[in-house]
Design an enzyme around this catalytic site. Structure first.
Site, PDB file in Angstrom:
ATOM      1  N   HIS A 121       0.881  -1.181   0.000  1.00 30.23           N
ATOM      2  CA  HIS A 121       0.000   0.000   0.000  1.00 30.23           C
ATOM      3  C   HIS A 121       0.920   1.232   0.000  1.00 30.23           C
ATOM      4  O   HIS A 121       2.020   1.181   0.563  1.00 30.23           O
ATOM      5  CB  HIS A 121      -0.808  -0.066   1.304  1.00 30.23           C
ATOM      6  N   ASP A 198       2.909  -4.852   8.060  1.00 28.40           N
ATOM      7  CA  ASP A 198       1.701  -4.046   7.932  1.00 28.40           C
ATOM      8  C   ASP A 198       0.510  -5.005   7.984  1.00 28.40           C
ATOM      9  O   ASP A 198       0.227  -5.712   7.017  1.00 28.40           O
ATOM     10  CB  ASP A 198       1.764  -3.276   6.606  1.00 28.40           C
ATOM     11  N   GLN A 201      -4.661  -5.365   6.661  1.00 26.06           N
ATOM     12  CA  GLN A 201      -5.658  -6.242   6.027  1.00 26.06           C
ATOM     13  C   GLN A 201      -5.720  -7.616   6.671  1.00 26.06           C
ATOM     14  O   GLN A 201      -6.538  -8.443   6.289  1.00 26.06           O
ATOM     15  CB  GLN A 201      -5.340  -6.427   4.537  1.00 26.06           C
ATOM     16  N   LYS A 224     -10.684  -0.817  10.312  1.00 29.34           N
ATOM     17  CA  LYS A 224     -10.901  -1.990   9.452  1.00 29.34           C
ATOM     18  C   LYS A 224     -11.340  -3.213  10.252  1.00 29.34           C
ATOM     19  O   LYS A 224     -11.593  -4.270   9.687  1.00 29.34           O
ATOM     20  CB  LYS A 224      -9.633  -2.279   8.640  1.00 29.34           C
ATOM     21  N   CYS A 362      -4.635   2.412  -3.738  1.00 31.14           N
ATOM     22  CA  CYS A 362      -3.421   2.897  -3.076  1.00 31.14           C
ATOM     23  C   CYS A 362      -2.256   1.934  -3.286  1.00 31.14           C
ATOM     24  O   CYS A 362      -1.425   1.756  -2.396  1.00 31.14           O
ATOM     25  CB  CYS A 362      -3.630   3.130  -1.583  1.00 31.14           C
TER      26      CYS A 362
HETATM   27  C1  LIG Z   1      -5.752   0.495   4.731  1.00 33.54           C
HETATM   28  C2  LIG Z   1      -4.341   0.085   4.610  1.00 33.54           C
HETATM   29  C3  LIG Z   1      -3.304   0.917   5.017  1.00 33.54           C
HETATM   30  C4  LIG Z   1      -3.528   2.328   5.490  1.00 33.54           C
HETATM   31  O1  LIG Z   1      -4.357   2.365   6.598  1.00 33.54           O
HETATM   32  P1  LIG Z   1      -4.892   3.768   7.167  1.00 33.54           P
HETATM   33  O2  LIG Z   1      -5.987   3.353   8.075  1.00 33.54           O
HETATM   34  O3  LIG Z   1      -5.382   4.546   5.979  1.00 33.54           O
HETATM   35  O4  LIG Z   1      -3.768   4.432   7.844  1.00 33.54           O
HETATM   36  C5  LIG Z   1      -2.020   0.445   4.928  1.00 33.54           C
HETATM   37  N1  LIG Z   1      -1.755  -0.787   4.480  1.00 33.54           N
HETATM   38  C6  LIG Z   1      -2.727  -1.626   4.085  1.00 33.54           C
HETATM   39  C7  LIG Z   1      -2.373  -3.007   3.639  1.00 33.54           C
HETATM   40  C8  LIG Z   1      -4.049  -1.214   4.140  1.00 33.54           C
HETATM   41  O5  LIG Z   1      -5.010  -2.034   3.734  1.00 33.54           O
END
Ligand SMILES: *Cc1c(COP(=O)(O)O)cnc(C)c1O
Length: 404
Positions: A121, A198, A201, A224, A362
């Site tokens: 992302h 990260d 997801q 999320k 993104c």
């Molecule tokens: C949504 C997302 C982000 C960014 O999250 P924010 O809540 O916008 O800070 C980063 N990495 C992944 C894999 C995402 O799905």
């Protein structure tokens, strides 16, 4: 098994009509909907215990502080962190990553290498590029294959004594690929590099165990996982958090301040300058309780069925191609229809009540890899149903007829 009608009744927004049609919400990769217990907890906080935390001796301040720290403890337990002070409240994944990259600015030297995966992302690419500009470190990319999987042989080759940190998502938001992070963590450590995961997801679908994974950092967003916007978590191993300098200066993150010298507070407060999102932090704990009550086994079972059924139904559509066919994948389906721009499909199905995401998600480098402008992405949550998939497929077929 989930009682899906009971679950859906927990989410008031799901019974709404959009554009005069029943809402089919398939944009869970962008943000999840919120159950009534979460919505109620926000108003209960403001009705009953609203106060600033860690400051006053008065009763409300203590109640708010206790609730905030209880929530931190819930999250610690949920991700199995060794210490509560390894769990930092942030405003989201983006904030967590920037906190880490900012800290590494004082560690990296010219010529050091940062490995980032091709599946990231933007919020896990751009902060590292900014860090490279500041320090002279070099960004190297772990490549992917046509299926949307990272190529581990190439990862092994990229790792060296120059590698200082590796950053990779647990699950790709654009394609749904589940990355082999345990392997990647062990390999990074073998060359002495740190690794950030990260998990934005991943946490909606599974319960990460940060001690078993042995990752150095794990970040995610609250919005999320049925929690409020503007909330998130950065888990960091104690040794790393002690080593990194503070991100922001201000109130709450200090021990003593004078104009000659200021000393910083202990963890976690060193990284939590200013008045935090108190309500959000507390209610993130409520959201995690809710997810655990539903149960991650149930969540995975429901989402697996949705992924299989959705894949099968979508592939019935002529000219439809799915991007991201990894062996290990979650309930995200990214696709295009031959000869039609994804945006046009998205606009028409929206009129029919179907919320899907269109665009680059993104993750522009992934779109460049496939040489496409973007995709249509349907991302399912445990509160979605196969009937909703049928409605989406019917809407797409209608859009296809109108556009060709
Ligand atoms: C949504 C997302 C982000 C960014 O999250 P924010 O809540 O916008 O800070 C980063 N990495 C992944 C894999 C995402 O799905």
């Amino acid at each position: 098994m989930l009682d899906i009608n009971k679950i859906r009744a927990d989410f008031p927004i799901l019974s709404q009509k959009v554009n005069g049609k029943p809402l089919v919400y398939f944009d869970n990769g962008a943000t999840s909907q919120k159950p009534q217990v979460v919505i109620d907890a926000i108003s209960k906080y403001y009705q009953e215990i609203n106060a600033n935390i860690h400051r006053g001796v008065h009763t409300l301040s203590q109640l708010a502080t206790d609730a905030y720290e209880i929530s931190r403890g819930k999250i610690q337990k949920h991700i199995n962190a060794e210490f509560a002070h390894e769990v930092l409240f942030t405003s989201g994944t983006t904030h967590g990553i920037n906190l880490v990259t900012n800290g590494f600015a004082s560690i990296l030297k010219e010529g050091d290498e940062i490995l980032v995966s091709a599946l990231e992302h933007h919020s896990n690419i751009v902060p590292w590029q900014m860090l490279c500009e500041k320090t002279g470190a070099v960004l190297r990319v772990i490549p992917m294959n046509q299926e949307g999987e990272l190529i581990m042989e190439e990862y092994d080759k990229l790792l060296s004594s120059k590698t200082k940190i590796v950053t990779v998502n647990h699950i790709s938001n654009a394609l749904g690929t589940v990355n082999p992070i345990k392997y990647m963590i062990d390999k990074a450590h073998a060359v002495g590099a740190a690794i950030l995961i990260d998990g934005a997801q991943a946490v909606p679908h599974l319960k990460p165990d940060v001690q078993e994974l042995d990752c150095d950092f794990y970040v995610f967003s609250g919005h999320k996982i049925c929690g409020p916007t503007g909330t998130g978590i950065l888990y960091g191993k104690e040794a790393w958090l002690n080593k990194l300098p503070p991100y922001q200066g201000g109130g709450e993150m200090i021990k003593e301040v004078s104009f000659e010298k200021t000393t910083y507070a202990e963890l976690p407060h060193k990284f939590e300058a200013g008045t935090p999102n108190v309500a959000g932090g507390i209610v993130l704990g409520t959201a995690i309780d809710y997810m655990n009550e539903v149960g991650f086994d149930n969540i995975q079972q429901q989402e697996k069925e949705l992924l299989e059924y959705g894949t099968k139904r979508l592939l019935e559509i002529e000219g439809l191609k799915i991007f991201g066919t990894a062996k290990e994948k979650t309930s995200v389906i990214s696709f295009n229809i031959e000869g039609i721009h994804p945006y046009d499909i998205g606009t028409i199905v929206d009129k029919l009540g179907i919320a899907v995401r269109t665009g680059h998600h993104c993750a522009q480098p992934i779109m460049t890899f496939y040489d496409i402008p973007g995709t249509i992405r349907a991302s399912f949550a445990f509160y979605n149903t196969t009937e909703e998939i049928d409605m989406m497929v019917a809407a797409i077929k209608r859009a296809q007829m109108m556009l060709s």
